[in-house]
Design a protein around this motif. Structure first.
Motif, PDB file in Angstrom:
ATOM      1  N   ARG A  60       0.805  -1.221   0.000  1.00 17.79           N
ATOM      2  CA  ARG A  60       0.000   0.000   0.000  1.00 17.79           C
ATOM      3  C   ARG A  60       0.842   1.278   0.000  1.00 17.79           C
ATOM      4  N   VAL A  61       2.152   1.162   0.083  1.00 19.95           N
ATOM      5  CA  VAL A  61       3.045   2.326   0.050  1.00 19.95           C
ATOM      6  C   VAL A  61       3.112   2.814  -1.404  1.00 19.95           C
ATOM      7  N   PRO A  62       2.817   4.106  -1.663  1.00 22.86           N
ATOM      8  CA  PRO A  62       2.717   4.591  -3.041  1.00 22.86           C
ATOM      9  C   PRO A  62       3.922   4.305  -3.940  1.00 22.86           C
ATOM     10  N   HIS A  63       5.145   4.585  -3.465  1.00 24.01           N
ATOM     11  CA  HIS A  63       6.299   4.361  -4.349  1.00 24.01           C
ATOM     12  C   HIS A  63       6.549   2.874  -4.593  1.00 24.01           C
ATOM     13  N   VAL A  64       6.182   2.036  -3.638  1.00 25.84           N
ATOM     14  CA  VAL A  64       6.298   0.585  -3.834  1.00 25.84           C
ATOM     15  C   VAL A  64       5.264   0.126  -4.858  1.00 25.84           C
ATOM     16  N   ALA A  65       4.028   0.603  -4.711  1.00 24.95           N
ATOM     17  CA  ALA A  65       2.960   0.227  -5.644  1.00 24.95           C
ATOM     18  C   ALA A  65       3.314   0.619  -7.074  1.00 24.95           C
ATOM     19  N   ARG A  66       3.903   1.809  -7.246  1.00 25.24           N
ATOM     20  CA  ARG A  66       4.321   2.243  -8.589  1.00 25.24           C
ATOM     21  C   ARG A  66       5.415   1.344  -9.145  1.00 25.24           C
ATOM     22  N   THR A  67       6.362   0.982  -8.303  1.00 25.50           N
ATOM     23  CA  THR A  67       7.505   0.175  -8.744  1.00 25.50           C
ATOM     24  C   THR A  67       7.084  -1.230  -9.150  1.00 25.50           C
ATOM     25  N   ILE A  68       6.174  -1.838  -8.407  1.00 23.37           N
ATOM     26  CA  ILE A  68       5.821  -3.241  -8.691  1.00 23.37           C
ATOM     27  C   ILE A  68       4.683  -3.376  -9.694  1.00 23.37           C
ATOM     28  N   ARG A  69       4.055  -2.281 -10.088  1.00 19.03           N
ATOM     29  CA  ARG A  69       2.936  -2.350 -11.033  1.00 19.03           C
ATOM     30  C   ARG A  69       3.371  -3.070 -12.306  1.00 19.03           C
ATOM     31  N   GLY A  70       2.630  -4.094 -12.682  1.00 21.23           N
ATOM     32  CA  GLY A  70       2.916  -4.848 -13.893  1.00 21.23           C
ATOM     33  C   GLY A  70       4.008  -5.898 -13.746  1.00 21.23           C
ATOM     34  N   ARG A  71       4.569  -6.056 -12.568  1.00 25.17           N
ATOM     35  CA  ARG A  71       5.629  -7.051 -12.334  1.00 25.17           C
ATOM     36  C   ARG A  71       5.063  -8.236 -11.561  1.00 25.17           C
ATOM     37  N   ASP A  72       5.611  -9.402 -11.827  1.00 19.49           N
ATOM     38  CA  ASP A  72       5.254 -10.590 -11.055  1.00 19.49           C
ATOM     39  C   ASP A  72       6.053 -10.601  -9.763  1.00 19.49           C
ATOM     40  N   LEU A  73       5.393 -10.837  -8.653  1.00 22.96           N
ATOM     41  CA  LEU A  73       6.083 -10.965  -7.370  1.00 22.96           C
ATOM     42  C   LEU A  73       6.268 -12.452  -7.088  1.00 22.96           C
ATOM     43  N   SER A  74       7.499 -12.879  -7.042  1.00 21.94           N
ATOM     44  CA  SER A  74       7.812 -14.286  -6.802  1.00 21.94           C
ATOM     45  C   SER A  74       8.197 -14.483  -5.346  1.00 21.94           C
ATOM     46  N   ILE A  75       7.997 -15.681  -4.847  1.00 21.39           N
ATOM     47  CA  ILE A  75       8.459 -16.009  -3.495  1.00 21.39           C
ATOM     48  C   ILE A  75       9.266 -17.302  -3.562  1.00 21.39           C
ATOM     49  N   GLY A  76      10.267 -17.364  -2.710  1.00 14.18           N
ATOM     50  CA  GLY A  76      11.083 -18.568  -2.601  1.00 14.18           C
ATOM     51  C   GLY A  76      12.041 -18.827  -3.749  1.00 14.18           C
ATOM     52  N   VAL A  77      12.414 -17.790  -4.494  1.00  8.80           N
ATOM     53  CA  VAL A  77      13.341 -17.970  -5.621  1.00  8.80           C
ATOM     54  C   VAL A  77      14.401 -16.881  -5.608  1.00  8.80           C
ATOM     55  N   VAL A  78      15.503 -17.151  -6.267  1.00  8.79           N
ATOM     56  CA  VAL A  78      16.531 -16.134  -6.459  1.00  8.79           C
ATOM     57  C   VAL A  78      16.082 -15.222  -7.584  1.00  8.79           C
ATOM     58  N   ILE A  79      16.004 -13.937  -7.298  1.00 15.54           N
ATOM     59  CA  ILE A  79      15.554 -12.954  -8.278  1.00 15.54           C
ATOM     60  C   ILE A  79      16.695 -12.589  -9.228  1.00 15.54           C
ATOM     61  N   GLY A  80      17.886 -12.427  -8.687  1.00 11.48           N
ATOM     62  CA  GLY A  80      19.039 -12.097  -9.534  1.00 11.48           C
ATOM     63  C   GLY A  80      20.211 -11.597  -8.709  1.00 11.48           C
ATOM     64  N   PRO A  81      21.319 -11.291  -9.379  1.00 10.40           N
ATOM     65  CA  PRO A  81      22.506 -10.793  -8.682  1.00 10.40           C
ATOM     66  C   PRO A  81      22.434  -9.288  -8.464  1.00 10.40           C
ATOM     67  N   ALA A  82      23.132  -8.829  -7.449  1.00  7.51           N
ATOM     68  CA  ALA A  82      23.214  -7.394  -7.144  1.00  7.51           C
ATOM     69  C   ALA A  82      24.591  -7.097  -6.585  1.00  7.51           C
ATOM     70  N   ARG A  83      24.949  -5.861  -6.650  1.00  3.81           N
ATOM     71  CA  ARG A  83      26.223  -5.443  -6.069  1.00  3.81           C
ATOM     72  C   ARG A  83      26.017  -4.289  -5.133  1.00  3.81           C
TER      73      ARG A  83
END
Length: 83
Positions: A60-83
């Motif tokens: 329900r946080v506005p900037h989070v809602a904007r960021t995830i709009r249209g994206r699949d939210l996965s659970i229990g998986v590796v999303i990717g690498p980061a630095r």
């Protein structure tokens, strides 16, 4: 049977589990500040893992809602690498 030889410790990659939608926000570049309860000295590549739970209140946080709009939210998986 085959044996596995691990690389030297300096070449290992670490991972961190983060609840959705926060891990998606991190990977999208919308969340750049860490809010961990303890500091880490790790300053190299790591794997972002979507934890088994979702932070429902964060949806329900506005900037989070904007960021995830249209994206699949996965659970229990590796999303990717980061630095």
């Amino acid at each position: 049977m085959s044996t596995v030889t691990l690389p030297p410790a300096r070449d290992l990659i670490r991972g961190i589990s983060v609840k959705e939608p926060w891990v998606t926000c991190i990977f999208a570049g919308a969340k750049t500040i860490g809010n961990r309860s303890r500091a880490s000295s790790w300053r190299s590549w790591l794997l972002l893992h979507a934890g088994q739970q979702t932070d429902r209140s964060a949806l329900r946080v506005p900037h989070v809602a904007r960021t995830i709009r249209g994206r699949d939210l996965s659970i229990g998986v590796v999303i990717g690498p980061a630095r």
